[in-house]
Design an enzyme around this catalytic site. Structure first.
Site, PDB file in Angstrom:
ATOM      1  N   SER A   1       0.980  -0.432  32.302  1.00 53.54           N
ATOM      2  CA  SER A   1       1.105  -0.066  30.895  1.00 53.54           C
ATOM      3  C   SER A   1       1.165   1.450  30.786  1.00 53.54           C
ATOM      4  O   SER A   1       0.566   2.171  31.594  1.00 53.54           O
ATOM      5  CB  SER A   1      -0.097  -0.595  30.113  1.00 53.54           C
ATOM      6  OG  SER A   1      -0.142  -0.032  28.819  1.00 53.54           O
ATOM      7  N   SER A   2       1.859   1.922  29.761  1.00 47.50           N
ATOM      8  CA  SER A   2       1.929   3.370  29.544  1.00 47.50           C
ATOM      9  C   SER A   2       0.584   3.950  29.124  1.00 47.50           C
ATOM     10  O   SER A   2       0.397   5.176  29.165  1.00 47.50           O
ATOM     11  CB  SER A   2       2.985   3.696  28.481  1.00 47.50           C
ATOM     12  OG  SER A   2       2.681   3.056  27.257  1.00 47.50           O
ATOM     13  N   CYS A   3      -0.378   3.110  28.745  1.00 47.45           N
ATOM     14  CA  CYS A   3      -1.679   3.632  28.329  1.00 47.45           C
ATOM     15  C   CYS A   3      -2.514   4.119  29.513  1.00 47.45           C
ATOM     16  O   CYS A   3      -3.600   4.659  29.315  1.00 47.45           O
ATOM     17  CB  CYS A   3      -2.457   2.588  27.534  1.00 47.45           C
ATOM     18  SG  CYS A   3      -3.114   1.243  28.520  1.00 47.45           S
TER      19      CYS A   3
ATOM     20  N   HIS B   1      -0.545  -5.489  18.669  1.00 48.54           N
ATOM     21  CA  HIS B   1      -0.114  -4.103  18.727  1.00 48.54           C
ATOM     22  C   HIS B   1       0.605  -3.723  17.423  1.00 48.54           C
ATOM     23  O   HIS B   1       0.881  -4.574  16.575  1.00 48.54           O
ATOM     24  CB  HIS B   1       0.819  -3.888  19.923  1.00 48.54           C
ATOM     25  CG  HIS B   1       0.113  -3.904  21.235  1.00 48.54           C
ATOM     26  ND1 HIS B   1       0.163  -4.978  22.101  1.00 48.54           N
ATOM     27  CD2 HIS B   1      -0.676  -2.991  21.840  1.00 48.54           C
ATOM     28  CE1 HIS B   1      -0.557  -4.720  23.180  1.00 48.54           C
ATOM     29  NE2 HIS B   1      -1.077  -3.513  23.046  1.00 48.54           N
TER      30      HIS B   1
ATOM     31  N   TYR C   1      -9.010  -1.164  29.049  1.00 46.26           N
ATOM     32  CA  TYR C   1      -7.762  -1.793  29.479  1.00 46.26           C
ATOM     33  C   TYR C   1      -7.006  -0.867  30.428  1.00 46.26           C
ATOM     34  O   TYR C   1      -6.485  -1.312  31.473  1.00 46.26           O
ATOM     35  CB  TYR C   1      -6.910  -2.100  28.250  1.00 46.26           C
ATOM     36  CG  TYR C   1      -5.545  -2.660  28.551  1.00 46.26           C
ATOM     37  CD1 TYR C   1      -5.389  -3.980  28.956  1.00 46.26           C
ATOM     38  CD2 TYR C   1      -4.399  -1.878  28.397  1.00 46.26           C
ATOM     39  CE1 TYR C   1      -4.133  -4.503  29.210  1.00 46.26           C
ATOM     40  CE2 TYR C   1      -3.142  -2.391  28.649  1.00 46.26           C
ATOM     41  CZ  TYR C   1      -3.012  -3.709  29.058  1.00 46.26           C
ATOM     42  OH  TYR C   1      -1.761  -4.219  29.312  1.00 46.26           O
TER      43      TYR C   1
ATOM     44  N   LYS D   1      -5.779  -1.435  34.402  1.00 45.38           N
ATOM     45  CA  LYS D   1      -4.398  -1.314  34.848  1.00 45.38           C
ATOM     46  C   LYS D   1      -4.242  -0.269  35.954  1.00 45.38           C
ATOM     47  O   LYS D   1      -3.452  -0.439  36.887  1.00 45.38           O
ATOM     48  CB  LYS D   1      -3.494  -0.978  33.657  1.00 45.38           C
ATOM     49  CG  LYS D   1      -3.246  -2.155  32.729  1.00 45.38           C
ATOM     50  CD  LYS D   1      -2.507  -3.279  33.450  1.00 45.38           C
ATOM     51  CE  LYS D   1      -2.117  -4.406  32.544  1.00 45.38           C
ATOM     52  NZ  LYS D   1      -1.388  -5.482  33.248  1.00 45.38           N
TER      53      LYS D   1
END
Length: 309
Positions: A108-110, A180, A137, A141
């Protein structure tokens, strides 16, 4: 990839996994293996290992994850870090143990720092603090990415990691509280249009910038990477479709047919101010997205009206 061999898509009912299944079907894959959570709980180490021992997939797309928006991440951080660590640990280890040829882990980009330079390059990982609202989260990841790197270095396992930007499309999570931003807006504006409401409340100031990608573009990129990429470094999957939350809300409102006013609730958090991926490494390999944001939003609104409204 040898499309005659078994290909396991973990998380096939979700937004990312279902898009990957559609892409494999278009490619002519002969044996797409799926299991829903009632058939196989990937948090269960013994059950996951027994599945890999019996089925022996040749390729794995690891799209299974517990996901949610700002509210869900803030409310259930223990669930997010526990479930995601368990799922990815069990799948990656069992895939290596039972002879999977190649695995793609969807991150994920987070995972990137909250305030890192824009657009975000892969080497910005771990160079600053994470966004607090989804830290649990993101840490899970990052651990999955690191596990793929470790198994490649120690065992020679062909595990790659791809970091997609914000996704949307069919089979998204449209829960009114745990979704989201884009699916949440779609649900809110469709319901408001159908009820002829005068006003819709939107979280935050509307100023943050976000990049969005249709799930079918992501799936096409994932399929491309399984055929053309093998490296220890993670690789970004972005669309270059960056938009402010305010403009996004107005676009969704138009697509849904909402005629009323937007009320910005600035008591709610904005999250990361800007989050756009630098996808030049992927683009330089010869892949490019094809679904424009407005076209994708129109299709997502239509899908929601047909399947989830």
């Amino acid at each position: 990839m040898d499309l005659e061999l078994p290909i396991y898509v973990a998380g096939h009912r979700g937004l990312a996994g279902s898009a990957i299944v559609r892409r494999l079907q278009r490619a002519g894959a002969a044996d797409i293996v799926t299991r829903d959570s009632a058939e196989l709980d990937l948090r269960d180490q013994d059950a996951t290992d027994a599945f890999f021992k019996t089925v022996k997939p040749a390729y794995v797309f690891l799209a299974a994850a517990k996901v949610g928006g700002i509210l869900a991440n803030a409310t259930y951080p223990a669930d997010f870090i526990r479930d995601n660590l368990a799922i990815q640990t069990n799948v990656i280890h069992s895939a290596w143990r039972h002879g999977v040829r190649k695995l793609l882990f969807l991150g994920s980009s987070c995972i990137y720092p909250r305030d890192c330079p824009q657009p975000i390059k892969e080497n910005y990982l771990l160079t600053g603090p994470l966004e607090p609202t989804n830290e649990a989260y993101a840490i899970a990841k990052i651990a999955g990415l690191a596990m793929c790197q470790a198994y490649r270095r120690q065992h020679g396992f062909d595990a790659i990691s791809a970091m997609p930007t914000n996704l949307y499309g069919p089979n998204d999570n449209f829960h009114p509280e745990h979704s989201h931003v884009l699916p949440a807006l779609i649900r809110r504006f469709v319901e408001a249009a159908d009820s002829q409401a005068d006003e819709v409340a939107v979280w935050g100031s509307g100023k943050p910038l976000r990049e969005f990608m249709h799930a079918d573009d992501m799936a096409d990129a994932a399929y491309f990477l399984m055929n053309h990429y093998s490296d220890v470094a993670p690789i970004n999957i972005g669309s270059n479709d960056e938009v402010s939350i305010a403009d996004l809300a107005r676009t969704v409102a138009t697509a849904a047919g909402f005629k009323g006013n937007l009320a910005w609730d600035t008591t709610k958090p904005d999250g990361t101010p800007r989050k756009r991926l630098d996808s030049s490494r992927l683009l330089n390999l010869g892949w490019a997205p094809t679904v424009p944001l407005r076209e994708g939003i129109d299709a997502a609104v239509a899908w929601f009206r047909q399947h989830a409204a």
